[in-house]
Design an enzyme around this catalytic site. Sequence first.
Site, PDB file in Angstrom:
ATOM      1  CG  HIS A   1      -1.974  -1.121   0.757  1.00  0.00           C
ATOM      2  ND1 HIS A   1      -2.866  -1.038   0.811  1.00  0.00           N
ATOM      3  CD2 HIS A   1      -1.459  -1.850   1.764  1.00  0.00           C
ATOM      4  CE1 HIS A   1      -3.654  -2.028   1.066  1.00  0.00           C
ATOM      5  NE2 HIS A   1      -2.968  -2.761   1.653  1.00  0.00           N
TER       6      HIS A   1
ATOM      7  CE  LYS B   1      -6.140  14.170   0.620  1.00  0.00           C
ATOM      8  NZ  LYS B   1      -6.011  13.349  -0.565  1.00  0.00           N
ATOM      9  NE  ARG B   2      -2.850   9.405  10.260  1.00  0.00           N
ATOM     10  CZ  ARG B   2      -2.467   9.110  11.352  1.00  0.00           C
ATOM     11  NH1 ARG B   2      -3.308   8.299  11.578  1.00  0.00           N
ATOM     12  NH2 ARG B   2      -1.667   9.475  11.757  1.00  0.00           N
TER      13      ARG B   2
ATOM     14  CE  LYS C   1      -2.087  10.469   3.379  1.00  0.00           C
ATOM     15  NZ  LYS C   1      -2.400   9.911   1.666  1.00  0.00           N
TER      16      LYS C   1
ATOM     17  CB  THR D   1      -9.583   4.596  -0.305  1.00  0.00           C
ATOM     18  OG1 THR D   1      -9.041   5.379   0.492  1.00  0.00           O
ATOM     19  CG2 THR D   1      -8.871   3.571  -0.971  1.00  0.00           C
TER      20      THR D   1
ATOM     21  CE  LYS E   1     -13.833   6.032   1.759  1.00  0.00           C
ATOM     22  NZ  LYS E   1     -12.587   6.080   3.029  1.00  0.00           N
TER      23      LYS E   1
HETATM   24  C1  26W Z   1       4.993   1.059   9.474  1.00  0.00           C
HETATM   25  C2  26W Z   1       4.241   2.374   9.512  1.00  0.00           C
HETATM   26  C3  26W Z   1       2.881   1.878   8.614  1.00  0.00           C
HETATM   27  C4  26W Z   1       1.599   1.888   8.886  1.00  0.00           C
HETATM   28  C5  26W Z   1       1.054   1.518   7.601  1.00  0.00           C
HETATM   29  C6  26W Z   1       3.313   2.086   7.484  1.00  0.00           C
HETATM   30  C7  26W Z   1       2.824   2.122   6.213  1.00  0.00           C
HETATM   31  C8  26W Z   1       1.480   2.327   6.551  1.00  0.00           C
HETATM   32  C9  26W Z   1      -0.238   2.221   5.690  1.00  0.00           C
HETATM   33  C10 26W Z   1       0.883   1.119   3.937  1.00  0.00           C
HETATM   34  C11 26W Z   1      -0.109   3.652   5.434  1.00  0.00           C
HETATM   35  C12 26W Z   1      -1.958   3.433   4.261  1.00  0.00           C
HETATM   36  O1  26W Z   1      -1.996   3.755   5.302  1.00  0.00           O
HETATM   37  N1  26W Z   1      -1.072   3.538   2.835  1.00  0.00           N
HETATM   38  C13 26W Z   1      -3.191   3.898   1.901  1.00  0.00           C
HETATM   39  O2  26W Z   1      -3.402   2.952   1.664  1.00  0.00           O
HETATM   40  C14 26W Z   1      -4.757   2.897   1.047  1.00  0.00           C
HETATM   41  C15 26W Z   1      -5.445   2.181   1.401  1.00  0.00           C
HETATM   42  O3  26W Z   1      -4.731   1.310  -0.125  1.00  0.00           O
HETATM   43  C16 26W Z   1      -4.202   3.922  -0.565  1.00  0.00           C
HETATM   44  O4  26W Z   1      -5.445   3.797  -1.210  1.00  0.00           O
HETATM   45  C17 26W Z   1      -3.150   5.358   0.065  1.00  0.00           C
HETATM   46  O5  26W Z   1      -2.228   5.878  -0.923  1.00  0.00           O
HETATM   47  C18 26W Z   1      -2.206   4.653   1.048  1.00  0.00           C
HETATM   48  O6  26W Z   1      -1.553   5.978   1.350  1.00  0.00           O
END
Ligand code: 26W
Length: 825
Positions: free
Chosen positions: A367, A559-560, A565, A667, A671
């Site tokens: 992701h 968004k975060r 971003k 996402t 929406k």
């Molecule tokens: C290790 C810490 C950590 C925690 C969470 C690293 C990475 C993440 C996630 C992968 C971050 C995340 O939420 N990624 C998002 O995933 C969405 C669903 O696929 C995408 O639509 C977003 O673009 C992406 O930033």
Amino acid sequence: MTEARHRPRRTVGDSLEDFERDLISNLYYQRGTTIESASGPDGYHTLAVTVRDRLVDRYARTAAAHYAANPRFVYYLSAEYLLGRQLRQNLLYTDTERWVRPIAEDLGVSLEALEVYDVEPGLGNGGLGRLAACLLDSLATLDIPAVGYGIRYEFGIFKQTFRDGRQVERPDDWTFYGNPWEFPAPDDRQLVGFYGATQPDPRDPGGLRRVWVPGETVRGEPRHMLVPGYGTQTVNIIRLWQARASRESFDLARFGVGQYVEAVDDIVRAENISKVLYPDDSTEPGRELRLKQQYFLVACSLRDIIRRYRLRNSGWEHFADKVVIQLNDTHPVMAVTELMRLLVDEHGVGWDEAWDITRRTFNYTCHTLLPEALETWPVRLLERLLPRHMEIIYAINHFFLEEVRAAYPGDTDMPRRMSIIQEGDERRVRMAHLAVIGSTAVNGVAELQTKLLAETTLHDFAVLWPERFHNVTNGVTPRRFLRMANPRLSELITGALGDEGWLTDLERLHGLGTHADDPDFRAAWRAVKRQNKGDLAAAVERATGVLIDPDALADVMIKRFHEYKRQQLKLLHVITMMNRIRADPQATYVPRTVLFGGKAAPGYLAMKQLIELVNAVAGVVNTDPVLARHLRVVFPPDYNVTKAQFVIPAADLSEQISLAGKEASGTGNMKLALNGALTIGTLDGANIEIRDRVGADNFFLFGMDAQAAADLRRSGYSPRAYYEADFELRLAVDTIASGAFAKGDRDAFAPVVDAMLHRDEYMALADYRAYVDCQDTVEQAWLDTERWTRMSILNTARCGFFSSDRTVREYCERIWKVDPVRVNP
Ligand code: 26W
């Protein structure tokens, strides 16, 4: 065949009278109180349980159908789930809302009053966690046998409040009032080991089989929530594990000598494992507790999966035929080593057969594209925390590197690059490499990201195993993000399309295309958006005290907070508008409300400073009589799924302005487009696919594409040059530097200015001019109301592809190879 007397004395009944009778008896027998003395929480829990009972009926029939069919099951392993509130969803999926309203009225309470106790389980950070929830919703709706596995964090994502504009995190004690939507299942509790040591297994001297003697064990207590399908009978489950001390952890001896605190040490240590969600969504915390959480999740879940498999199957040869496990990013990848350990060490399966089963069982979704988001764990930590698993990783790596050397004879560098072990002074385990090596399929979440993964992050693997790489573009559930969030628009759509079939066949939205030319339909479309904006204005005033004009252009960035971003670019545009208005107050401007929503990871200081600056700019703009006539900036705190459902239907403009090549998919963009917002965005993530489908003239595109951004970075990027070359940009940055947003204190936001002028890693300054000019074209379009409405309708009409049902169908056909199991009413 189950005896009738073993079934509930009566079914849950399907009339308003039945429902009311159940409500009263649940209040009486479940809450032990009466209508007269019932509290708000009593009312909410009783309503929840009464609705839940109707789901239990369907769940029982689903379980029976699955038992009979002994089908191939999808198991979704995710460290995060952002499920959103449950009450409305379950009222919709049981079609009982039509009964609740009159009954509640009759009892003198409103559904809204009870709903305040419907707490959102915030068991995730952002995109990844919400996607998991959307996919589970679609799996059930498509009658696919599936179970989601996760962690039941006692404290979810922190609650965000602002003090003097600064983000303050508060613990999210989401189960304070209890959670009526979950069921305990103590019989399925599991024991999980940590630390300790390994020794040869006398049954396989010199072999690869070993015995692990953990130094510590904890108990995994499962609770499951029901995941109903929409418009079908299937009810799947999500099983969440909570850590508990194993029975003998209360140290009576210590207690006996008055060491009361020490006596419960082990209990506290154990419970800490599932105590709180890590609030980082892109940089790995690298904490030992995080790795303990990840292993705890996979150890409990794999044992439960094997328990379920053995209910109907024996031996291991069919395991990978009956079980497919999806790894939601690398967070649960220890499952690969844990299945090997269970097969080889506990069940005596030979290494090669075990590896074949394991690789055929797992698939991995990546992701992210951010190097810092790719998890790597120190070998030293794994050797101490999970000694047997580190041995298994070495063995897997050994056999893999043999394959690499065979494929690239004489190439000494390739094994080093592809090895699971990253050499260096601190040797680390590359979890993404383990995930790819241990999986049948690897997929990205949008076409560009999948392409870039194969070209960069996972290039060597894509060359070695091109057949393993797939793209499955994300999707969102139209039930929560259209039907539930935007009932007015849903009604209009159903009116135009003739029935609600579009809710499970979203491509039918295409039928709206023709209505875009109908001025009456456009007027009705606008009226819906206007009403939603009225509701948002009221909610924003309640949350922030700021009055916004519901007729103004609602420009939304939700968004975060993360530098890639580029909330900083949105802020530069706001300050530019501010400076333009101040420069010529008499001119006419398009009234605009800029709404920010989103949390920053507590340790992400740069983003917490930006949040403070956004609130400071809002404070100046909203209290300046000249500016406030044209522009308002609002930042309702604690953005989450529930707030998203409120803001998205009221948005006109969707900000998707990440640096091209950085946002894996997004996402929120889907929406917002589905709810008729027009997108201003870069060619990044799924923006590209949204633009391809809605049409270039229904999308406001700006900025560098991924190649141009990479070229600029390679050729040496100097943000200062852009600052020097662009008057408005310079003025905007200088306005921040001047202390204008800090009562003249020039130092207050100096770090933000410094970051912009000397680092600007995500090249906001390079895209500034294109962005501001594009915003001008947005305003031109906005002034042509009929044209804007037409574009809005076409965005909704052409975004049916972004349903998570389509996403799940693609996973089923191309990766999971699983078929639906019908559940009879
Ligand atoms: C290790 C810490 C950590 C925690 C969470 C690293 C990475 C993440 C996630 C992968 C971050 C995340 O939420 N990624 C998002 O995933 C969405 C669903 O696929 C995408 O639509 C977003 O673009 C992406 O930033």
